[in-house]
Design a protein around this motif. Sequence first.
Motif, PDB file in Angstrom:
ATOM      1  N   ASN A 272      97.785   6.634  24.665  1.00  0.00           N
ATOM      2  CA  ASN A 272      96.503   7.152  25.145  1.00  0.00           C
ATOM      3  C   ASN A 272      95.428   6.845  24.098  1.00  0.00           C
ATOM      4  OD1 ASN A 272      94.239   8.872  25.526  1.00  0.00           O
ATOM      5  ND2 ASN A 272      95.473  10.146  26.905  1.00  0.00           N
ATOM      6  N   LEU A 273      94.530   5.911  24.429  1.00  0.00           N
ATOM      7  CA  LEU A 273      93.558   5.458  23.425  1.00  0.00           C
ATOM      8  C   LEU A 273      92.589   6.570  23.027  1.00  0.00           C
ATOM      9  CD1 LEU A 273      92.683   1.797  24.402  1.00  0.00           C
ATOM     10  CD2 LEU A 273      93.938   2.621  22.415  1.00  0.00           C
ATOM     11  N   ASP A 274      92.260   7.447  23.970  1.00  0.00           N
ATOM     12  CA  ASP A 274      91.362   8.554  23.615  1.00  0.00           C
ATOM     13  C   ASP A 274      91.997   9.434  22.532  1.00  0.00           C
ATOM     14  OD1 ASP A 274      89.427   7.728  25.318  1.00  0.00           O
ATOM     15  OD2 ASP A 274      90.039   9.040  26.971  1.00  0.00           O
ATOM     16  N   ASP A 275      93.303   9.682  22.700  1.00  0.00           N
ATOM     17  CA  ASP A 275      94.000  10.467  21.679  1.00  0.00           C
ATOM     18  C   ASP A 275      94.019   9.712  20.351  1.00  0.00           C
ATOM     19  OD1 ASP A 275      94.460  12.412  23.517  1.00  0.00           O
ATOM     20  OD2 ASP A 275      96.572  11.903  23.874  1.00  0.00           O
ATOM     21  N   ALA A 276      94.328   8.407  20.446  1.00  0.00           N
ATOM     22  CA  ALA A 276      94.396   7.606  19.217  1.00  0.00           C
ATOM     23  C   ALA A 276      93.047   7.605  18.500  1.00  0.00           C
ATOM     24  CB  ALA A 276      94.826   6.181  19.547  1.00  0.00           C
ATOM     25  N   PHE A 277      91.957   7.435  19.271  1.00  0.00           N
ATOM     26  CA  PHE A 277      90.614   7.480  18.671  1.00  0.00           C
ATOM     27  C   PHE A 277      90.396   8.811  17.950  1.00  0.00           C
ATOM     28  CE2 PHE A 277      89.122   4.135  21.762  1.00  0.00           C
ATOM     29  CZ  PHE A 277      88.725   3.225  20.797  1.00  0.00           C
ATOM     30  N   ALA A 278      90.824   9.884  18.596  1.00  0.00           N
ATOM     31  CA  ALA A 278      90.610  11.215  18.010  1.00  0.00           C
ATOM     32  C   ALA A 278      91.393  11.373  16.709  1.00  0.00           C
ATOM     33  CB  ALA A 278      91.015  12.291  19.018  1.00  0.00           C
ATOM     34  N   TYR A 279      92.652  10.922  16.729  1.00  0.00           N
ATOM     35  CA  TYR A 279      93.463  11.025  15.510  1.00  0.00           C
ATOM     36  C   TYR A 279      92.843  10.185  14.378  1.00  0.00           C
ATOM     37  CZ  TYR A 279      97.167  13.099  18.387  1.00  0.00           C
ATOM     38  OH  TYR A 279      97.897  13.910  19.220  1.00  0.00           O
ATOM     39  N   TYR A 280      92.454   8.973  14.737  1.00  0.00           N
ATOM     40  CA  TYR A 280      91.938   8.081  13.687  1.00  0.00           C
ATOM     41  C   TYR A 280      90.541   8.501  13.217  1.00  0.00           C
ATOM     42  CZ  TYR A 280      95.862   4.926  14.386  1.00  0.00           C
ATOM     43  OH  TYR A 280      97.121   4.394  14.456  1.00  0.00           O
ATOM     44  N   LYS A 281      89.823   9.174  14.081  1.00  0.00           N
ATOM     45  CA  LYS A 281      88.525   9.716  13.643  1.00  0.00           C
ATOM     46  C   LYS A 281      88.751  10.754  12.545  1.00  0.00           C
ATOM     47  CE  LYS A 281      85.039  12.827  15.553  1.00  0.00           C
ATOM     48  NZ  LYS A 281      84.585  13.434  16.802  1.00  0.00           N
ATOM     49  N   GLU A 282      89.676  11.650  12.798  1.00  0.00           N
ATOM     50  CA  GLU A 282      89.975  12.673  11.781  1.00  0.00           C
ATOM     51  C   GLU A 282      90.518  12.010  10.510  1.00  0.00           C
ATOM     52  OE1 GLU A 282      92.751  15.694  13.017  1.00  0.00           O
ATOM     53  OE2 GLU A 282      92.813  16.612  11.030  1.00  0.00           O
ATOM     54  N   TYR A 283      91.354  10.993  10.711  1.00  0.00           N
ATOM     55  CA  TYR A 283      91.945  10.254   9.583  1.00  0.00           C
ATOM     56  C   TYR A 283      90.844   9.644   8.701  1.00  0.00           C
ATOM     57  CZ  TYR A 283      94.110   5.824   7.841  1.00  0.00           C
ATOM     58  OH  TYR A 283      94.513   4.744   7.103  1.00  0.00           O
ATOM     59  N   GLN A 284      89.873   9.014   9.342  1.00  0.00           N
ATOM     60  CA  GLN A 284      88.788   8.392   8.576  1.00  0.00           C
ATOM     61  C   GLN A 284      87.965   9.432   7.831  1.00  0.00           C
ATOM     62  OE1 GLN A 284      86.708   4.974  10.798  1.00  0.00           O
ATOM     63  NE2 GLN A 284      87.934   5.923  12.396  1.00  0.00           N
ATOM     64  N   GLN A 285      87.678  10.528   8.536  1.00  0.00           N
ATOM     65  CA  GLN A 285      86.841  11.556   7.913  1.00  0.00           C
ATOM     66  C   GLN A 285      87.547  12.210   6.735  1.00  0.00           C
ATOM     67  OE1 GLN A 285      86.072  13.738  11.531  1.00  0.00           O
ATOM     68  NE2 GLN A 285      83.997  12.907  11.679  1.00  0.00           N
ATOM     69  N   LEU A 286      88.859  12.466   6.897  1.00  0.00           N
ATOM     70  CA  LEU A 286      89.604  13.075   5.790  1.00  0.00           C
ATOM     71  C   LEU A 286      89.627  12.156   4.574  1.00  0.00           C
ATOM     72  CD1 LEU A 286      92.758  14.781   7.401  1.00  0.00           C
ATOM     73  CD2 LEU A 286      90.800  15.860   6.294  1.00  0.00           C
ATOM     74  N   LEU A 287      89.888  10.867   4.832  1.00  0.00           N
ATOM     75  CA  LEU A 287      89.946   9.929   3.707  1.00  0.00           C
ATOM     76  C   LEU A 287      88.575   9.765   3.053  1.00  0.00           C
ATOM     77  CD1 LEU A 287      92.466   7.300   5.049  1.00  0.00           C
ATOM     78  CD2 LEU A 287      92.670   8.540   2.902  1.00  0.00           C
ATOM     79  N   ALA A 288      87.537   9.786   3.884  1.00  0.00           N
ATOM     80  CA  ALA A 288      86.187   9.656   3.313  1.00  0.00           C
ATOM     81  C   ALA A 288      85.862  10.863   2.439  1.00  0.00           C
ATOM     82  CB  ALA A 288      85.163   9.517   4.433  1.00  0.00           C
ATOM     83  N   HIS A 289      86.232  12.055   2.895  1.00  0.00           N
ATOM     84  CA  HIS A 289      85.994  13.261   2.094  1.00  0.00           C
ATOM     85  C   HIS A 289      86.881  13.291   0.850  1.00  0.00           C
ATOM     86  CE1 HIS A 289      83.074  15.511   4.370  1.00  0.00           C
ATOM     87  NE2 HIS A 289      83.746  15.355   5.497  1.00  0.00           N
ATOM     88  N   GLN A 290      88.068  12.712   0.980  1.00  0.00           N
ATOM     89  CA  GLN A 290      89.018  12.757  -0.128  1.00  0.00           C
ATOM     90  C   GLN A 290      88.543  11.885  -1.304  1.00  0.00           C
ATOM     91  OE1 GLN A 290      92.910  10.914   0.357  1.00  0.00           O
ATOM     92  NE2 GLN A 290      93.911  12.826  -0.250  1.00  0.00           N
ATOM     93  N   LEU A 291      87.780  10.823  -0.991  1.00  0.00           N
ATOM     94  CA  LEU A 291      87.182   9.970  -2.024  1.00  0.00           C
ATOM     95  C   LEU A 291      88.229   9.424  -2.997  1.00  0.00           C
ATOM     96  CD1 LEU A 291      83.960  12.082  -2.714  1.00  0.00           C
ATOM     97  CD2 LEU A 291      84.031   9.792  -1.715  1.00  0.00           C
ATOM     98  N   GLY A 292      89.326   8.930  -2.429  1.00  0.00           N
ATOM     99  CA  GLY A 292      90.304   8.224  -3.250  1.00  0.00           C
ATOM    100  C   GLY A 292      89.761   6.841  -3.546  1.00  0.00           C
ATOM    101  N   TYR A 293      89.701   6.030  -2.520  1.00  0.00           N
ATOM    102  CA  TYR A 293      88.910   4.807  -2.592  1.00  0.00           C
ATOM    103  C   TYR A 293      87.505   5.194  -2.115  1.00  0.00           C
ATOM    104  CZ  TYR A 293      93.238   2.079  -2.966  1.00  0.00           C
ATOM    105  OH  TYR A 293      94.434   1.559  -3.379  1.00  0.00           O
TER     106      TYR A 293
END
Lengths: 228, 606
Positions: free
Chosen positions: B542-563
């Motif tokens: 389900n692409l809508d679900d995948a988009f939602a998961y990856y949206k959260e994934y991107q936001q978490l990584l952006a906030h985490q500021l590893g790279y």
Amino acid sequence: MKRNGLRALGLATCAVVMVSLIGLAVDVNDVIKNELIDEISLAAGMALVGEYTLKTVEELENLAANGLTPGIRYAAERALFIVTGRELELYEMDDDALLELAKAGDQDAADMWYFKNRAQFKKPSLVEEYLLTVEADTLAIAAGTALGGFYVPGSPLGAKTEDELLELVKNGESLGLRVAAATALTAFWITTQPLTITEVSVEILAVTQVYPELALAYQGYLAYLFGL
Amino acid sequence: MKKALILAGLLLVSSLAVFGQGYDAQPADALVFPIGVAGTPYENAELGTQGGTLYEASIEDPRGWNNHTAHETSTTQYTNLMHRGLLNLDHISGAVVVDFAKGYDISEDGLVLTFYLREGIMWSDGTPITADDVLFTYNDVILNEDVDCNARDGQILPDGTFPILEKVDDYTVTFTLSTIYRPILNSLTFNLMPKHKLAQFVHKLNPDVPAGTFNETWTLDTPLSELVGNGPYVVTGYEVNVSVTMERNPYYYGYDNAGTQLPYYDKFVSLIVSNQDVSMLKFRNGEIDVYALRPEDIPILLPEGPAKGYTVDITDKATYGTTWIMINQDVGLPDGTNEEKRELYRNVEFREALAHLLDKDTMVQNVLNGLGTAQWSPISVPSPFYGGRDFYGGPITEADAVWFEYDPALAASKLDALGVVDADGDGWRDLPSGDPLTIEINANDNTVRIAYCLIIQDDFREAGLNTNFQVVDFNTLVGQLFSSTGDIIQLGLTGGDEPNSGKNVYRSCGALHAYRFSACEDPDEVDLRIDELLNLGANTFNLDDAFAYYKEYQQLLAHQLGYVYLCQQTFNYARYDKVGNAHLASPTSTPGGNNGLLTELCFDKS
């Protein structure tokens, strides 16, 4: 002064001859051999560089030294530059060696120095700043040519209008700025094709004594038209 | 006598390339490209004719001809033209499309994928391609632990197992999955290899050869006449440091919709040059036909293009990959030093302060000549899952992006609040204990990266952070990255459309989780959620679900500021006008690479 006067007379005579050619097909090989006006002969030479690269090095060396017209000598010199691989020889040289050659009048060395250092000149303002202190005309021409790439209409950074370029090519404060405008105008005209071969030739005759860099811009455009 | 010698020469040359004669007529199962057909990705393409040679340049020699043991684009740029898979990424749209498979079905539960192969298609030596070649490639090469294969990681399912491939008949195969794995279609773009040529080198099939023999197969020492492929071209010539020559595969199954077999060009030659400057000089001299230019090349190429008959395409299309600084949260851990600095680097408030000192607009303007885009996400900008777009569609929008705007005043207040202040009055901020704080930034010898670092160093120093920037050898830098011995490192990663391909970087135990390797043993809540999101995003069709998961994934990584992401240049290309269809060059054609040409569709217009 006397020389200029004679030259102007020659230009006017040839203009009449050229205007009479309107409507006839132009054979650029005839132009390069017979043209009396340096700028037009050179334009023909620019158009024939690719063809001249098919000649032998010996032929080219002979034509570069003894060609009857500036266009023939120019085409032979540029073809030699390509077929002998001098460009890569220059590329292998260090900056100091290139600068020394450039200051001695070697335009190819100046072009290569600029090419190798172009990362320092990522914005038009940086090139303009450099032109204020440039140490040789060859370097000014090299930098100016690159600056023209920023000025050309459609460029993502520093584009100027045709009117702005015409003003700059005539009245720019330095050789580099005028060359920049000429380079950009040539590219713009090739894209828009506002004039025919005859019209460009007439324009060259009209401006060559007064605005040499404007004549240079027309010359580049004429070379393109000859090559069509 | 002279005629006889020439004839002998021709015979010798023709014996070097073992090609069959080609098809008598277009195969019924040919792959047909809808050239010029409105509503398809190829609507702006032109029908071409066969003939001519296409020249381009490469700055590296290939390291072999074995597609599945290659790890570097200097090799795969050729092997990807020599081999094709069941599926492929569409050159223009980037979508997964059929290639050697003429179609496929997915069962309702998403666990069984059935592929129908094109019938009557041959390898370049005239041997039929069947399901046995698919099974050989997958079971005996890709999943074979004895083979050092790059494609294996992409086949691992969320539960750690691999798909099971079985033959139904000579032209039908099935992949059975133990759990749903949406990126399976991307994973099945792997290139096919000829069993009749290569099975003899696989130890499990031929115990007479030692284990690992396949890894030494189709090397640069292999006679080129041994190479066989199913792609548009086959390598027929190679001279070290000079060139690679590929010639059309007479059995390639791609055709245009006018019935002309592809590729259009008879030959494809890549000149091997010492660096990009030489590529550019060769392009300006007309020795090569296409050139993927750098921003600094534009002022030189733009004005001379019209006169020399080439066009410079300046686009707003972002390229694949990410560029970043990495703040090493394990600094000093390997040798038990820098405890206070490590504690500071692990504090997300400190990393946020540094993020507010990254002047990405100036980087784009001054370093990329304005031809770039600021990045915030671990996902490549062209990916449909990227969260900062407005032109590819998808539910993720710029509004969800996590930006740390350039704001030196805010950065200063954050540093003050952390106690990172000038304790001894020397003009530099110190650690909260009062001990001096010195930040080391390293990058390799790359003009763009050096320019980024100089801008960063200036802003860090302006904020009172004593910062030293140093250029180091690339291998040394990579060594720092893998050993956690660096401080702040500026580098980049390649990228693609599928976020799951980044799991070697962003999973807490990923091999490239360089900003905090210790997270593998001591993951925090965010690390665990990121691991989970990577699996969830892959574990659904389900692409809508995948988009939602990856949206959260991107936001978490952006906030985490590893790279901490910087900028990526846009796709710019220079091409001679005599090369038909070169205007379709696109970063989508070669994610992670610098050559966006649709090679098999280009043709000679001169």
